[in-house]
Design an enzyme around this catalytic site. Structure first.
Site, PDB file in Angstrom:
ATOM      1  N   ASP A  36      11.741   3.365  11.637  1.00 31.64           N
ATOM      2  CA  ASP A  36      11.268   2.131  12.337  1.00 31.64           C
ATOM      3  C   ASP A  36       9.956   2.895  13.280  1.00 31.64           C
ATOM      4  OD1 ASP A  36      10.269   0.257  13.892  1.00 31.64           O
ATOM      5  OD2 ASP A  36      12.542  -0.553  14.158  1.00 31.64           O
ATOM      6  N   ILE A  37       8.781   2.637  13.094  1.00 27.96           N
ATOM      7  CA  ILE A  37       7.797   3.287  13.926  1.00 27.96           C
ATOM      8  C   ILE A  37       7.834   2.847  15.512  1.00 27.96           C
ATOM      9  CG2 ILE A  37       6.332   3.872  11.882  1.00 27.96           C
ATOM     10  CD1 ILE A  37       4.428   1.600  12.943  1.00 27.96           C
ATOM     11  N   TYR A  96      -2.394 -12.004  15.097  1.00 23.11           N
ATOM     12  CA  TYR A  96      -2.185 -10.720  14.154  1.00 23.11           C
ATOM     13  C   TYR A  96      -3.455  -9.793  14.290  1.00 23.11           C
ATOM     14  CZ  TYR A  96      -2.864  -8.302   9.632  1.00 23.11           C
ATOM     15  OH  TYR A  96      -2.785  -7.025   8.653  1.00 23.11           O
ATOM     16  N   LEU A 128       0.951  -1.039   0.036  1.00 21.51           N
ATOM     17  CA  LEU A 128      -0.012   0.045   0.028  1.00 21.51           C
ATOM     18  C   LEU A 128       0.907   1.235   0.040  1.00 21.51           C
ATOM     19  CD1 LEU A 128      -2.804   1.499  -0.079  1.00 21.51           C
ATOM     20  CD2 LEU A 128      -2.522   1.042   2.604  1.00 21.51           C
ATOM     21  N   ALA A 151       3.406  -1.848   8.732  1.00 20.75           N
ATOM     22  CA  ALA A 151       2.883  -2.780   9.717  1.00 20.75           C
ATOM     23  C   ALA A 151       3.549  -4.388   9.546  1.00 20.75           C
ATOM     24  CB  ALA A 151       1.468  -3.164   9.155  1.00 20.75           C
TER      25      ALA A 151
END
Length: 309
Positions: free
Chosen positions: A41-42, A128, A17, A63
């Site tokens: 890197d979140i 998940y 996406l 994600a």
């Protein structure tokens, strides 16, 4: 609906996406930043704190997407899908930015045959799904009034691993392809979703879309088997080569899958928008674009050869 593009930050820009978001934004006014995992890197709180300032809206497409892998490393999945969005939400709260966070149909159990509305109670079946639900709750809890959750599922596109590419690869390797016919969902073209996310970002920044949950999947419904047959037909392959099977064939996979991943789309009306197009129209548009790009590339190569001759 035409709205100005705000100063956007896209995280996860290297994914399926994220890369579509980059292509949609390529034609915008340039007031955007796109960062892949190597660049941001979140889960790194300090890095997120440095990346968010200067942007009006953050679209979080970063994600953990390995559904089966999450079963053996739920902590790792939750760090990316839960703690990462929390970092972004805190940074957005400090700097007055909006956050559009991508979540999943897997937050639902899939135990009913009706479309799941935006306000249905989540009940994930697997690790998940639990990690994605943690991210939703973080965004809504930490960023009330500025946090948007867009649930999607069954995504496909030109980039990254996805069902369409996998089924075409299998078609090239074997005569018959067995595909499950007892899981229902809404195949969604990542390009169409990317366009809707950019529109939502503009509406959010303009104060024309209330914060909350939206469902970013195609209209209508089908099964993986039904989708595969259409993919075959649109690519000039015999749909009769696709054979139906059931989920028992996937019993060896670690994670349970929802039986019905069909989402309702009433939430878009709050932003003055209708649902995304039907899944059949989406795949037709995706294949047409793919063919157009291939034709353009071939023409360009031919012109290059002629100039070199």
């Amino acid at each position: 609906m035409s709205v100005p593009t705000p100063r956007l930050l896209v995280t996860g820009a290297g994914g399926l996406l994220g890369r579509e978001l980059c292509e949609v934004l390529a034609g915008a006014d340039g007031r955007h930043t796109t960062l892949d995992r190597a660049a941001l890197d979140i889960t790194d709180t300090a890095a997120v704190g440095h990346a968010v300032p200067g942007h009006d809206v953050v679209i979080n497409a970063a994600a953990w997407t390995d559904v089966d892998g999450a079963e053996s490393d739920e902590a790792g999945a939750t760090a990316v899908n839960g703690a990462g969005p929390a970092n972004l939400a805190r940074a957005c709260a400090r700097h007055g930015a909006f956050l559009i966070h991508l979540s999943s149909d897997y937050v639902f159990s899939g135990e009913t045959g009706v479309p799941w509305p935006e306000d249905a109670a989540p009940a994930p079946l697997n690790a998940y799904g639990r990690s994605k639900l943690a991210g939703e709750r973080a965004v809504r809890g930490l960023l009330p009034g500025r946090g948007y959750v867009v649930r999607t599922g069954w995504l496909y596109g030109r980039h990254g691993p996805n069902f369409v590419r996998a089924v075409l690869r299998r078609a090239a390797e074997t005569e018959f392809v067995d595909v499950v016919d007892d899981q229902h969902g809404q195949p969604t073209w990542a390009r169409a979703l990317a366009g809707r996310l950019v529109t939502l970002a503009g509406l959010a920044a303009a104060g024309r879309a209330p914060a909350g949950i939206y469902h970013g999947t195609a209209a209508g419904r089908t099964t993986w088997y039904g989708f595969a047959r259409v993919v075959f037909a649109l690519h000039g392959l015999d749909p009769g080569r696709v054979r139906p099977t059931d989920s028992r064939a996937l019993a060896a996979r670690p994670a349970r899958r929802p039986r019905v991943s069909v989402l309702g789309h009433d939430g878009w009306a709050r932003a003055g928008l209708g649902p995304l197009p039907p899944w059949r129209r989406m795949i037709e548009a995706a294949v047409a674009e793919e063919r157009g790009a291939a034709t353009a590339a071939a023409s360009s190569a031919d012109r290059t050869r002629r100039r070199s001759a």
